[in-house]
Motif scaffolding. Structure first.
Motif, mmCIF file in Angstrom:
data_model
loop_
_atom_site.group_PDB
_atom_site.id
_atom_site.type_symbol
_atom_site.label_atom_id
_atom_site.label_comp_id
_atom_site.label_asym_id
_atom_site.label_seq_id
_atom_site.Cartn_x
_atom_site.Cartn_y
_atom_site.Cartn_z
ATOM 1 N N ASP A 22 0.831 -1.206 0.000
ATOM 2 C CA ASP A 22 0.000 0.000 0.000
ATOM 3 C C ASP A 22 0.862 1.251 0.000
ATOM 4 O O ASP A 22 0.556 2.219 -0.707
ATOM 5 N N SER A 26 1.126 4.149 -3.098
ATOM 6 C CA SER A 26 0.513 5.432 -2.741
ATOM 7 C C SER A 26 1.054 6.527 -3.661
ATOM 8 O O SER A 26 2.232 6.551 -3.998
ATOM 9 N N PRO A 29 -1.332 5.633 -9.753
ATOM 10 C CA PRO A 29 -2.670 5.450 -10.314
ATOM 11 C C PRO A 29 -3.403 4.196 -9.817
ATOM 12 O O PRO A 29 -4.603 4.067 -10.028
ATOM 13 N N ARG A 30 -2.703 3.284 -9.157
ATOM 14 C CA ARG A 30 -3.352 2.036 -8.712
ATOM 15 C C ARG A 30 -4.242 2.270 -7.508
ATOM 16 O O ARG A 30 -4.025 3.178 -6.717
ATOM 17 N N ARG A 31 -5.249 1.377 -7.381
ATOM 18 C CA ARG A 31 -6.157 1.449 -6.238
ATOM 19 C C ARG A 31 -5.434 1.033 -4.969
ATOM 20 O O ARG A 31 -4.746 0.032 -4.939
ATOM 21 N N ARG A 32 -5.643 1.816 -3.920
ATOM 22 C CA ARG A 32 -5.020 1.548 -2.631
ATOM 23 C C ARG A 32 -5.779 0.456 -1.887
ATOM 24 O O ARG A 32 -6.940 0.171 -2.176
ATOM 25 N N ILE A 33 -5.134 -0.128 -0.907
ATOM 26 C CA ILE A 33 -5.787 -1.106 -0.035
ATOM 27 C C ILE A 33 -6.606 -0.316 0.984
ATOM 28 O O ILE A 33 -6.072 0.587 1.636
ATOM 29 N N PRO A 34 -7.892 -0.638 1.125
ATOM 30 C CA PRO A 34 -8.715 0.115 2.085
ATOM 31 C C PRO A 34 -8.174 0.005 3.510
ATOM 32 O O PRO A 34 -7.656 -1.040 3.920
ATOM 33 N N THR A 37 -9.299 -2.891 5.551
ATOM 34 C CA THR A 37 -8.606 -4.159 5.277
ATOM 35 C C THR A 37 -7.307 -4.225 6.065
ATOM 36 O O THR A 37 -6.987 -5.256 6.680
#
Length: 90
Positions: A22, A26, A29-34, A37
């Motif tokens: 994560d 940061s 462009p990639r989705r972060r880990i919520p 989670t």
């Protein structure tokens, strides 16, 4: 090695890797880990891995609400361990 210890070690390695991943993505462009989670992994027993990763990667250390949540998880786990130890010692 007992199965529970292998599971706990694997969970902590996985938790540390999630935090590291994560942090690595940061700002990109990639989705972060919520956060939920990350906190769930700590709650399930990965709090040592989470604390280590927070220190090593300097991840989520500037966010007071996340630090408070981790502190509550660690405190609850320590209380549970002391209670379990007392029951086992009786």
């Amino acid at each position: 090695m007992p199965a529970w210890l292998a599971w706990w070690l694997a969970l902590n390695v996985a938790t540390a890797l999630l935090y590291g991943y994560d942090k690595a993505i940061s700002g990109g462009p990639r989705r972060r880990i919520p956060e939920r989670t990350l906190l769930a992994f700590a709650l399930l027993g990965g709090s040592p891995g989470a604390l280590l990763a927070m220190r090593v990667f300097r991840h989520k250390t500037a966010k007071p609400s996340f630090r408070r949540a981790i502190a509550l998880i660690v405190a609850a786990q320590l209380i549970a361990l002391v209670a379990l130890w007392r029951v086992m010692a009786a």
